[in-house]
Design a protein around this motif. Structure first.
Motif, PDB file in Angstrom:
ATOM      1  N   GLU A 174      -0.208   6.091  -1.437  1.00  0.00           N
ATOM      2  CA  GLU A 174       0.526   4.944  -1.966  1.00  0.00           C
ATOM      3  C   GLU A 174       0.072   3.655  -1.290  1.00  0.00           C
ATOM      4  N   LEU A 175      -0.165   3.720   0.017  1.00  0.00           N
ATOM      5  CA  LEU A 175      -0.650   2.542   0.726  1.00  0.00           C
ATOM      6  C   LEU A 175      -2.028   2.117   0.220  1.00  0.00           C
ATOM      7  N   GLN A 176      -2.894   3.106  -0.011  1.00  0.00           N
ATOM      8  CA  GLN A 176      -4.219   2.783  -0.522  1.00  0.00           C
ATOM      9  C   GLN A 176      -4.121   2.143  -1.894  1.00  0.00           C
ATOM     10  N   ALA A 177      -3.260   2.694  -2.767  1.00  0.00           N
ATOM     11  CA  ALA A 177      -3.103   2.129  -4.106  1.00  0.00           C
ATOM     12  C   ALA A 177      -2.549   0.711  -4.016  1.00  0.00           C
ATOM     13  N   GLY A 178      -1.568   0.512  -3.139  1.00  0.00           N
ATOM     14  CA  GLY A 178      -1.001  -0.822  -2.960  1.00  0.00           C
ATOM     15  C   GLY A 178      -2.026  -1.796  -2.404  1.00  0.00           C
ATOM     16  N   ALA A 179      -2.838  -1.317  -1.467  1.00  0.00           N
ATOM     17  CA  ALA A 179      -3.867  -2.185  -0.895  1.00  0.00           C
ATOM     18  C   ALA A 179      -4.911  -2.557  -1.947  1.00  0.00           C
ATOM     19  N   ALA A 228      -4.395  -2.773  -5.221  1.00  0.00           N
ATOM     20  CA  ALA A 228      -3.773  -3.731  -6.135  1.00  0.00           C
ATOM     21  C   ALA A 228      -3.681  -5.111  -5.480  1.00  0.00           C
ATOM     22  N   ALA A 229      -3.340  -5.145  -4.186  1.00  0.00           N
ATOM     23  CA  ALA A 229      -3.260  -6.423  -3.479  1.00  0.00           C
ATOM     24  C   ALA A 229      -4.630  -7.084  -3.386  1.00  0.00           C
ATOM     25  N   TYR A 288       0.068   7.716   2.495  1.00  0.00           N
ATOM     26  CA  TYR A 288      -1.264   7.131   2.664  1.00  0.00           C
ATOM     27  C   TYR A 288      -1.868   6.771   1.304  1.00  0.00           C
TER      28      TYR A 288
END
Length: 187
Positions: free
Chosen positions: A121-126, A128-129, A119
């Motif tokens: 990692e997904l938040q960090a990726g989101a 950055a996106a 979760y």
């Protein structure tokens, strides 16, 4: 009167899912333990009945069937220490159940930790996106502004070229008229 908006379900709560998994595991383990106890009690009653039948058959003179080694008839559960053995058996079952509960809890805890890391990692990726999308939108707006300015400059340049062509044609016509007047012999 406007309808109230329906609440949209959010992502599943990991703690609730873990709690439900542990409760389901404990329920299944309890049912299995109760079934094993029922089989033991039934086997004990069957051995007592078989013992009574054997006593009755000896009294009548009919030979009784020999007990199978390892069967309830050959175990010392029918003696005075049977309650103690049953207690030890129940304690062993309880310890085994607790061990299974601890193992399941450790697995659930590990699964929760993995889910939380995923979760994050997904938040960090989101994030950055989203940041990249904002930069792309800003760049697109700047490019659109430059394109609009360039189009306006092209229109201005085309107007000026038209004006220069018209002036050049008029001057050329005037020069031709003057040359025709100067070179004509009619004077």
């Amino acid at each position: 009167m406007p309808k109230p908006a329906k609440a949209q379900p959010g992502p599943a709560d990991v703690a609730v899912l873990a709690r439900e998994a542990v409760i389901s595991f404990l329920h299944d383990a309890s049912i299995a333990t109760a079934d094993r106890q029922a089989v033991r009690v039934t086997d004990g009653e069957a051995s007592a009945t078989a013992g009574a039948d054997a006593g009755a058959s000896k009294a009548v003179g009919i030979p009784a069937q020999a007990p199978v080694p390892g069967s309830p008839e050959t175990t010392p559960a029918a003696g005075p220490g049977a309650a103690g053995l049953a207690g030890w058996g129940a304690a062993a079952i309880g310890v085994a159940t607790l061990d299974r509960i601890e193992a399941a809890a450790a697995k659930v805890e590990a699964d929760i930790a993995v889910a939380l890391r995923a979760y994050a990692e997904l938040q960090a990726g989101a994030g950055a996106a989203a940041e990249a999308a904002v930069h792309a939108a800003e760049s697109a707006m700047a490019s659109a502004g430059v394109a609009t300015d360039a189009e306006r400059q092209v229109r201005i340049s085309l107007r000026q070229v038209r004006q220069y062509v018209v002036v050049t044609v008029v001057l050329l016509v005037v020069v031709i008229i003057i040359l025709a007047e100067v070179t004509s012999p009619v004077h």
